[in-house]
Write a protein that holds these residues in place. Structure first.
Motif, PDB file in Angstrom:
ATOM      1  N   ASN A 235       0.784  -1.233   0.000  1.00 52.23           N
ATOM      2  CA  ASN A 235       0.000   0.000   0.000  1.00 52.23           C
ATOM      3  C   ASN A 235       0.818   1.287   0.000  1.00 52.23           C
ATOM      4  O   ASN A 235       0.249   2.359  -0.019  1.00 52.23           O
ATOM      5  CB  ASN A 235      -0.923   0.031   1.230  1.00 52.23           C
ATOM      6  CG  ASN A 235      -2.071  -0.916   1.076  1.00 52.23           C
ATOM      7  OD1 ASN A 235      -2.815  -0.855   0.113  1.00 52.23           O
ATOM      8  ND2 ASN A 235      -2.201  -1.838   2.004  1.00 52.23           N
ATOM      9  N   GLY A 236       2.126   1.189   0.044  1.00 57.58           N
ATOM     10  CA  GLY A 236       2.940   2.400   0.137  1.00 57.58           C
ATOM     11  C   GLY A 236       3.282   2.973  -1.230  1.00 57.58           C
ATOM     12  O   GLY A 236       2.567   2.767  -2.211  1.00 57.58           O
ATOM     13  N   TRP A 237       4.413   3.710  -1.261  1.00 61.44           N
ATOM     14  CA  TRP A 237       4.859   4.294  -2.529  1.00 61.44           C
ATOM     15  C   TRP A 237       5.250   3.208  -3.520  1.00 61.44           C
ATOM     16  O   TRP A 237       5.138   3.380  -4.711  1.00 61.44           O
ATOM     17  CB  TRP A 237       6.051   5.220  -2.291  1.00 61.44           C
ATOM     18  CG  TRP A 237       5.709   6.452  -1.525  1.00 61.44           C
ATOM     19  CD1 TRP A 237       6.092   6.755  -0.244  1.00 61.44           C
ATOM     20  CD2 TRP A 237       4.909   7.557  -1.973  1.00 61.44           C
ATOM     21  NE1 TRP A 237       5.570   7.967   0.120  1.00 61.44           N
ATOM     22  CE2 TRP A 237       4.849   8.490  -0.913  1.00 61.44           C
ATOM     23  CE3 TRP A 237       4.230   7.850  -3.154  1.00 61.44           C
ATOM     24  CZ2 TRP A 237       4.152   9.684  -1.002  1.00 61.44           C
ATOM     25  CZ3 TRP A 237       3.533   9.035  -3.246  1.00 61.44           C
ATOM     26  CH2 TRP A 237       3.498   9.942  -2.178  1.00 61.44           C
ATOM     27  N   TRP A 238       5.780   2.096  -2.980  1.00 67.41           N
ATOM     28  CA  TRP A 238       6.189   1.002  -3.856  1.00 67.41           C
ATOM     29  C   TRP A 238       5.375  -0.221  -3.501  1.00 67.41           C
ATOM     30  O   TRP A 238       5.364  -0.629  -2.340  1.00 67.41           O
ATOM     31  CB  TRP A 238       7.678   0.718  -3.695  1.00 67.41           C
ATOM     32  CG  TRP A 238       8.455   1.872  -4.170  1.00 67.41           C
ATOM     33  CD1 TRP A 238       8.825   2.138  -5.452  1.00 67.41           C
ATOM     34  CD2 TRP A 238       8.901   2.981  -3.404  1.00 67.41           C
ATOM     35  NE1 TRP A 238       9.463   3.338  -5.518  1.00 67.41           N
ATOM     36  CE2 TRP A 238       9.525   3.879  -4.281  1.00 67.41           C
ATOM     37  CE3 TRP A 238       8.828   3.317  -2.066  1.00 67.41           C
ATOM     38  CZ2 TRP A 238      10.074   5.072  -3.867  1.00 67.41           C
ATOM     39  CZ3 TRP A 238       9.366   4.496  -1.648  1.00 67.41           C
ATOM     40  CH2 TRP A 238       9.987   5.360  -2.543  1.00 67.41           C
ATOM     41  N   GLN A 239       4.738  -0.799  -4.498  1.00 68.54           N
ATOM     42  CA  GLN A 239       3.888  -1.955  -4.233  1.00 68.54           C
ATOM     43  C   GLN A 239       4.576  -3.185  -4.804  1.00 68.54           C
ATOM     44  O   GLN A 239       4.553  -3.422  -6.013  1.00 68.54           O
ATOM     45  CB  GLN A 239       2.517  -1.711  -4.845  1.00 68.54           C
ATOM     46  CG  GLN A 239       1.913  -0.478  -4.205  1.00 68.54           C
ATOM     47  CD  GLN A 239       0.549  -0.126  -4.677  1.00 68.54           C
ATOM     48  OE1 GLN A 239       0.036  -0.720  -5.601  1.00 68.54           O
ATOM     49  NE2 GLN A 239      -0.047   0.856  -4.054  1.00 68.54           N
TER      50      GLN A 239
ATOM     51  N   MET B 142       7.722  11.367  -9.606  1.00 68.92           N
ATOM     52  CA  MET B 142       6.816  10.528 -10.416  1.00 68.92           C
ATOM     53  C   MET B 142       6.123  11.356 -11.484  1.00 68.92           C
ATOM     54  O   MET B 142       5.915  10.905 -12.604  1.00 68.92           O
ATOM     55  CB  MET B 142       5.741   9.899  -9.518  1.00 68.92           C
ATOM     56  CG  MET B 142       6.221   8.783  -8.653  1.00 68.92           C
ATOM     57  SD  MET B 142       4.841   8.211  -7.661  1.00 68.92           S
ATOM     58  CE  MET B 142       5.667   7.207  -6.482  1.00 68.92           C
TER      59      MET B 142
ATOM     60  N   GLY C 237      -2.580   0.470   5.884  1.00 66.99           N
ATOM     61  CA  GLY C 237      -1.644  -0.400   5.171  1.00 66.99           C
ATOM     62  C   GLY C 237      -0.335   0.273   4.811  1.00 66.99           C
ATOM     63  O   GLY C 237       0.548  -0.357   4.229  1.00 66.99           O
ATOM     64  N   VAL C 238      -0.173   1.559   5.177  1.00 67.49           N
ATOM     65  CA  VAL C 238       1.058   2.275   4.823  1.00 67.49           C
ATOM     66  C   VAL C 238       2.012   2.259   6.025  1.00 67.49           C
ATOM     67  O   VAL C 238       1.624   2.602   7.143  1.00 67.49           O
ATOM     68  CB  VAL C 238       0.752   3.731   4.405  1.00 67.49           C
ATOM     69  CG1 VAL C 238       2.018   4.458   4.023  1.00 67.49           C
ATOM     70  CG2 VAL C 238      -0.237   3.751   3.257  1.00 67.49           C
TER      71      VAL C 238
ATOM     72  N   TRP D 234      -4.717   7.868  -4.312  1.00 68.19           N
ATOM     73  CA  TRP D 234      -3.680   6.994  -3.769  1.00 68.19           C
ATOM     74  C   TRP D 234      -2.514   7.828  -3.231  1.00 68.19           C
ATOM     75  O   TRP D 234      -2.005   7.570  -2.138  1.00 68.19           O
ATOM     76  CB  TRP D 234      -3.195   6.034  -4.862  1.00 68.19           C
ATOM     77  CG  TRP D 234      -1.930   5.330  -4.529  1.00 68.19           C
ATOM     78  CD1 TRP D 234      -1.757   4.363  -3.583  1.00 68.19           C
ATOM     79  CD2 TRP D 234      -0.648   5.543  -5.116  1.00 68.19           C
ATOM     80  NE1 TRP D 234      -0.445   3.962  -3.556  1.00 68.19           N
ATOM     81  CE2 TRP D 234       0.248   4.672  -4.486  1.00 68.19           C
ATOM     82  CE3 TRP D 234      -0.170   6.379  -6.122  1.00 68.19           C
ATOM     83  CZ2 TRP D 234       1.600   4.613  -4.819  1.00 68.19           C
ATOM     84  CZ3 TRP D 234       1.172   6.325  -6.463  1.00 68.19           C
ATOM     85  CH2 TRP D 234       2.041   5.458  -5.816  1.00 68.19           C
TER      86      TRP D 234
ATOM     87  N   VAL E 277      -1.340   7.770   0.680  1.00 69.12           N
ATOM     88  CA  VAL E 277      -0.005   7.336   1.131  1.00 69.12           C
ATOM     89  C   VAL E 277       0.696   8.480   1.859  1.00 69.12           C
ATOM     90  O   VAL E 277       1.291   8.281   2.928  1.00 69.12           O
ATOM     91  CB  VAL E 277       0.841   6.845  -0.072  1.00 69.12           C
ATOM     92  CG1 VAL E 277       2.251   6.500   0.372  1.00 69.12           C
ATOM     93  CG2 VAL E 277       0.201   5.642  -0.727  1.00 69.12           C
TER      94      VAL E 277
END
Lengths: 247, 172
Positions: A107-111, B122, B33-34, B137, B141
């Motif tokens: 769920n973070g910046w990188w999945q 990004m 979840g983060v 999203w 995050v």
């Protein structure tokens, strides 16, 4: 004058004689009306101890299963022959490598997931990774002992998929959220919520027909082509073991 | 000599613990979840205690480590380098920072910087494979990571700061 004639009366004993016949007539009417349901139910109850046992049921089920297995093997061989004719990839069940998930970031910046098997076990970049339910990602990089999986939900993830029902192709794009987007290649994809999507059978990169997810919502007004939101059938947050499928 | 080597070993152990925590952070220590940014939680006390040069170098090394184990092409290095330098200057030039609230606020701001840096990379850097992602999203995050890191920092950073000070005075 005395009236000596005997008065006509209904005698009680004559009704008693008729009563069984009346009951019989009513019973037969009921039987006729219920189409013998009572009889059949009673019959079933009486012969219950003599019903075919579980062994017989198993025989029939085994027969069905055998029939389906034969059908499946025939279809598989047919499918293989046709794929060879078209020079397309085919899935080889014996080329699946089981691996444990040793790290997960969903769920973070990188999945990504880290698996406990790598180059030594025969895993290479680009291999498909499946969990219980379907495809969850693609091998991004490998070390001799570990491999990194880019999840389908990760930004930058792109997989060619299709809807089996309509035979329409699209690209599944990871956008970071739990539900990736499917971008159709046609303006009229004829897709509906609930349609199952899988990897394209025409793919030269992935094994064909791996289940991916279910369409949840479609934006038919999106330009240049409609967009669908896809609920994945495999949840990477809860998977401890995966299988790496060699294309 | 032996004491300096021992101190270095402890510092190296601390540095290596950050990528290990990144990989094996427990799932219950998350918001939505983060996971928290362990790099920020380690770099803040280190830079406050060791100064701007050591902070910047630690940020650079930490960024290299994290970039090697992360999937995307956007880098941690610029922002961790800057944060290491800034916190180092705060530690050496400014008043003594040791209150939990101050540490929490610094970690909060640092995580925000880190999140925005990754987001802008990004968006604008062509080296990233895809600049197509959901804004929901990104905000989820960004906010979740900032909150969990800010909440953990008064505990983790205070303990680390005390540990670093204790080692510094012990092996002086």
């Amino acid at each position: 004058m005395v009236d000596t004639r005997r008065q006509a009366t209904v005698r009680w004993w004559s009704l008693r004689r008729l009563r069984p016949w009346l009951f019989l007539a009513i019973a037969l009417t009921c039987v006729r009306w219920s189409k013998g349901a009572g009889f059949l139910d009673s019959y079933a109850l009486i012969i219950r101890p003599f019903w075919p046992g579980s062994a017989q049921k198993d025989w029939i089920q085994n027969g069905f299963q055998l029939e389906r297995e034969i059908q499946l093997s025939l279809l598989e061989s047919d499918n293989r022959r046709l794929r060879e004719m078209l020079e397309l990839k085919r899935s080889k069940k014996n080329q699946r490598i089981s691996a444990a998930v040793i790290s997960r970031n969903t769920n973070g910046w990188w999945q990504q997931l880290e698996l406990n098997k790598g180059l030594i076990s025969g895993i290479n970049s680009g291999d498909a990774v499946i969990g219980p339910g379907g495809l969850i990602g693609i091998i991004h990089s490998v070390t001799p002992l570990t491999s990194r999986v880019r999840l389908l939900t990760a930004p930058g993830s792109r997989v060619g998929v299709w809807i089996d029902r309509t035979k329409r192709h699209g690209v599944l794009l990871g956008i970071g959220t739990n539900r990736p987007q499917m971008r159709f290649l046609n303006k009229d994809p004829q897709a509906n919520p609930g349609d199952i999507i899988s990897t394209s059978p025409a793919s030269t990169l992935f094994p064909p027909n791996l289940p991916v997810g279910v369409i949840q919502h479609i934006d038919k007004n999106a330009l240049p082509a409609p967009i669908a939101m896809v609920q994945l059938t495999a949840a990477p947050e809860a998977i401890d073991w995966v299988q790496v499928v060699k294309p | 000599m032996k004491s300096i080597l021992h101190r270095k070993k402890l510092y190296l152990l601390g540095l290596f613990s950050v990528p290990i925590l990144f990989l094996s952070s427990p799932s219950w220590l998350t918001i939505g979840g983060v996971k928290p940014s362990w790099a920020i939680l380690w770099l803040l006390p280190w830079a406050l205690e060791e100064g701007s040069f050591s902070g910047a170098m630690a940020g650079f090394v930490l960024g290299l480590f994290l970039d090697s184990i992360c999937l995307g092409s956007s880098s941690h290095i610029p922002v961790l380098f800057f944060l290491g330098f800034w916190w180092g200057r705060l530690g050496s030039k400014g008043p003594l920072i040791e209150r939990s609230l101050s540490l929490g606020l610094l970690a909060f701001v640092g995580t925000l910087f880190l999140g925005f840096s990754l987001w802008f990379q990004m968006l604008f850097l062509p080296v990233f494979e895809s600049n197509y992602f959901s804004k929901d999203w990104v905000f989820n995050v960004l906010i979740s990571q900032t909150l969990i890191t800010g909440l953990l920092s008064p505990i983790v950073c205070t303990l680390l700061l005390l540990f670093l000070r204790y080692n510094r005075t012990k092996y002086k």
